[in-house]
Design an enzyme around this catalytic site. Structure first.
Site, mmCIF file in Angstrom:
data_model
loop_
_atom_site.group_PDB
_atom_site.id
_atom_site.type_symbol
_atom_site.label_atom_id
_atom_site.label_comp_id
_atom_site.label_asym_id
_atom_site.label_seq_id
_atom_site.Cartn_x
_atom_site.Cartn_y
_atom_site.Cartn_z
ATOM 1 N N LYS A 219 -22.030 -30.502 35.647
ATOM 2 C CA LYS A 219 -22.021 -29.344 34.724
ATOM 3 C C LYS A 219 -21.545 -29.570 33.173
ATOM 4 C CE LYS A 219 -21.000 -26.635 38.973
ATOM 5 N NZ LYS A 219 -20.952 -25.365 39.267
ATOM 6 N N PHE B 1 -13.401 -24.821 37.505
ATOM 7 C CA PHE B 1 -12.365 -24.909 38.623
ATOM 8 C C PHE B 1 -13.400 -25.724 39.913
ATOM 9 C CE2 PHE B 1 -8.218 -22.744 39.110
ATOM 10 C CZ PHE B 1 -8.168 -22.356 37.844
ATOM 11 N N ASP C 289 -22.657 -18.621 45.546
ATOM 12 C CA ASP C 289 -23.874 -19.439 45.044
ATOM 13 C C ASP C 289 -25.053 -18.739 45.605
ATOM 14 O OD1 ASP C 289 -22.326 -21.670 44.219
ATOM 15 O OD2 ASP C 289 -21.603 -22.298 46.246
ATOM 16 N N ASN D 4 -16.273 -13.063 48.908
ATOM 17 C CA ASN D 4 -15.363 -14.398 49.508
ATOM 18 C C ASN D 4 -13.757 -13.797 49.232
ATOM 19 O OD1 ASN D 4 -14.337 -15.031 46.528
ATOM 20 N ND2 ASN D 4 -16.491 -15.662 46.332
ATOM 21 N N LYS E 155 -29.467 1.895 54.333
ATOM 22 C CA LYS E 155 -28.623 1.069 55.180
ATOM 23 C C LYS E 155 -29.536 0.347 56.343
ATOM 24 C CE LYS E 155 -24.760 1.541 58.189
ATOM 25 N NZ LYS E 155 -24.613 2.646 59.623
ATOM 26 N N LYS F 207 -18.749 -32.508 40.041
ATOM 27 C CA LYS F 207 -18.920 -31.146 39.201
ATOM 28 C C LYS F 207 -18.733 -31.310 37.815
ATOM 29 C CE LYS F 207 -18.399 -28.310 43.277
ATOM 30 N NZ LYS F 207 -17.399 -27.435 44.283
HETATM 31 O O1 PMT Z 1 -8.525 -15.510 42.858
HETATM 32 P P1 PMT Z 1 -7.500 -16.296 43.835
HETATM 33 O O2 PMT Z 1 -7.076 -15.574 45.100
HETATM 34 O O3 PMT Z 1 -6.200 -16.565 42.947
HETATM 35 O O4 PMT Z 1 -8.079 -17.711 44.249
HETATM 36 C C1 PMT Z 1 -8.114 -18.716 43.201
HETATM 37 C C2 PMT Z 1 -9.421 -19.564 43.488
HETATM 38 C C3 PMT Z 1 -9.260 -20.263 44.845
HETATM 39 C C4 PMT Z 1 -10.969 -18.629 43.445
HETATM 40 C C5 PMT Z 1 -9.529 -20.428 42.069
HETATM 41 O O5 PMT Z 1 -8.577 -21.208 42.129
HETATM 42 C C6 PMT Z 1 -11.074 -21.290 42.008
HETATM 43 O O6 PMT Z 1 -10.896 -22.486 42.925
HETATM 44 N N1 PMT Z 1 -12.106 -21.027 41.747
HETATM 45 C C7 PMT Z 1 -13.464 -21.723 41.601
HETATM 46 C C8 PMT Z 1 -14.068 -21.100 42.772
HETATM 47 C C9 PMT Z 1 -15.514 -21.601 43.117
HETATM 48 O O7 PMT Z 1 -16.464 -21.008 42.987
HETATM 49 O O8 PMT Z 1 -15.425 -22.888 43.044
HETATM 50 P P2 PMT Z 1 -16.913 -23.956 43.263
HETATM 51 O O9 PMT Z 1 -16.292 -25.224 43.519
HETATM 52 O O10 PMT Z 1 -17.850 -23.055 44.389
HETATM 53 O O11 PMT Z 1 -17.385 -23.763 41.779
HETATM 54 C C10 PMT Z 1 -17.324 -24.743 40.930
HETATM 55 C C11 PMT Z 1 -17.148 -24.183 39.418
HETATM 56 O O12 PMT Z 1 -18.496 -23.687 39.081
HETATM 57 C C12 PMT Z 1 -16.066 -22.988 39.441
HETATM 58 O O13 PMT Z 1 -15.668 -22.988 38.060
HETATM 59 C C13 PMT Z 1 -17.134 -21.734 39.545
HETATM 60 O O14 PMT Z 1 -16.761 -20.512 38.432
HETATM 61 C C14 PMT Z 1 -18.479 -22.235 38.717
HETATM 62 N N2 PMT Z 1 -19.662 -21.378 39.306
HETATM 63 C C15 PMT Z 1 -19.823 -21.745 40.693
HETATM 64 C C16 PMT Z 1 -21.180 -20.942 41.241
HETATM 65 C C17 PMT Z 1 -22.126 -20.384 40.163
HETATM 66 N N3 PMT Z 1 -23.050 -19.767 40.517
HETATM 67 N N4 PMT Z 1 -21.558 -20.271 39.053
HETATM 68 C C18 PMT Z 1 -20.298 -20.842 38.527
HETATM 69 O O15 PMT Z 1 -20.205 -20.699 37.290
#
Ligand code: PMT
Length: 398
Positions: A339, A321, A277, A208, A287, A335
């Site tokens: 979580k 986040f 995810d 991403n 490849k 979330k």
């Molecule tokens: O890195 P930058 O360019 O500065 O951008 C910042 C950002 C947009 C990446 C940051 O501000 C942000 O939003 N980070 C979280 C991105 C994310 O994965 O969001 P989510 O809503 O999909 O996940 C929710 C939370 O679960 C997040 O804290 C994530 O780290 C966590 N997660 C998600 C999936 C997974 N398999 N394991 C996790 O721990």
């Protein structure tokens, strides 16, 4: 970051005076009010007008300048300062300060201040290693003066070695740190940042747009507040803040393993990483060749690192986040609950000036008890500091 801070930037004579111009720019850009004092020899290298224009304040140099003394005297500069920075600092000025000599505007004002003083030496390597200089520096360190060590390299005099003025960025970082309250001393904070890469074959992956900027700003902010910082980062092209323990990972599974192995040692975990995810069910050894018009890639779910942290029996304080493109509040609240988090930072990543790969962000903070705080658009560095203010408040009330 330095809004409402008044800094006196003292400049002594040496070829590195030009670097003080960039330092001044960094300080004013961060919101500081800067007053410059130059020695006569400093003015031989760069004209005071440069510093006056950039600081938007008169440059001070003469102790007995009646007009300047009437407008803002040296004692007033000394009294009103939050921080003094001497950059570049010659062996001569360091020697004078260590011996209590106050014979010009700069040394008199430094002697008169009760503000912290940060010294960035720049000199010939033989002067820097001279036992007399060392004794002066040690004495000042004992008296709580702070030093930004010079770098090694080719010096203006032609010698190789230590003595090159530290970079403006390094001096700026120490200045910000000196002005930041140390409210996280004794804590270990783990921050995750950046994207993950899920390999399809040796040349392709799923990922991403995360640049790591948000997470790295949080790590830097936590470090400035005095905590030990572990930064678990996916692949990014920015440098880690100096002093943090960097753990580099590629995939979500690697991030999961590294985070879970360290969770017990941490009092706070902030999960800013954009974790994939899903990952390809199988990584091809060679490849993948172009064949038919369609190709189906089967994906399987990655472990949810944050959810696994939330289900630990003795879990650290958890700040997650949420990256959303719609339904920000309801998705973030879901979330937070599912979580088992203490708080969540929700950002709308559909905005051009927020979220992924930009220097600014706007967010909502949601807490367990239903409270929420709106954070308007601001630089990620500032948002990081604001998020940490809330984490400190929540963590200490826990
Ligand atoms: O890195 P930058 O360019 O500065 O951008 C910042 C950002 C947009 C990446 C940051 O501000 C942000 O939003 N980070 C979280 C991105 C994310 O994965 O969001 P989510 O809503 O999909 O996940 C929710 C939370 O679960 C997040 O804290 C994530 O780290 C966590 N997660 C998600 C999936 C997974 N398999 N394991 C996790 O721990």
């Amino acid at each position: 970051m330095l809004r409402d801070k008044r800094i006196v930037l003292c400049i002594t004579g040496g070829i590195a005076v030009y670097k003080a111009v960039e330092l001044l720019r960094l300080l004013t850009k961060a919101g500081a009010e800067v007053h410059v004092i130059m020695t006569r020899s400093a003015q031989e290298f760069v004209a005071p007008l440069t510093f006056q224009t950039l600081s938007m304040n008169p440059v001070h140099s003469e102790l007995f300048n009646l007009i300047a003394e009437q407008e803002i005297g040296h004692i007033s500069l000394a009294d009103r300062a939050d921080l003094f920075i001497i950059a570049p600092a010659t062996a001569n000025v360091i020697g004078k300060i260590a011996c209590g000599i106050a014979d010009d505007m700069l040394t008199t004002t430094v002697m008169a201040t009760k503000a912290p003083v940060l010294i960035a030496p720049a000199m010939n390597v033989n002067m820097y290693t001279n036992p007399i200089y060392r004794e002066n520096q040690d004495k000042l360190l004992r008296l709580n003066y702070m030093f930004v060590p010079p770098e090694k390299g080719t010096l203006a005099c032609g010698w190789e070695g230590e003595g090159k003025l530290a970079t403006p960025e390094a001096i700026f970082e120490m200045a910000v740190s000196a002005l930041t309250p140390k409210d996280l001393i004794g804590q270990t904070i783990m921050v995750t940042a950046g994207p993950t890469r899920e390999e399809i074959d040796p040349v392709r992956f799923i990922s991403n747009y995360s640049s790591g900027k948000m997470g790295y700003a949080l790590a830097r902010s936590a470090q400035r507040r005095g905590s030990r910082v572990i930064l678990v980062s996916g692949p990014v092209s920015i440098a880690a803040p100096s002093g943090v323990e960097l753990v580099q990972v590629e995939s979500a599974q690697e991030m999961h393993a590294q985070v879970m192995a360290r969770a017990a040692a941490c009092s706070i975990v902030i999960k800013a990483a954009a974790v994939a995810d899903y990952r390809p069910e199988e990584r091809k050894e060679g490849k993948i060749k172009k064949q038919s018009d369609e190709m189906i890639l089967r994906l399987v779910k990655n472990p949810d690192i944050l959810a696994d942290l939330g289900s630990l029996e003795h879990r650290p304080f958890l700040a997650g986040f949420a990256a959303e493109t719609g339904g920000l509040k309801s998705n973030a609240a879901k979330k937070l609950k599912e979580k088992n988090l203490d708080m969540i930072v929700a950002n709308d990543v559909s905005q051009a000036d927020a979220g992924f790969n930009v220097d600014t962000n706007r967010a909502w903070l949601f807490f367990r008890d239903g409270r929420s705080v709106e954070c308007p658009l601001m630089p990620k560095e500032e948002l990081a500091s604001l998020i940490l203010d809330h984490i400190v408040a929540e963590f200490s009330a826990r």
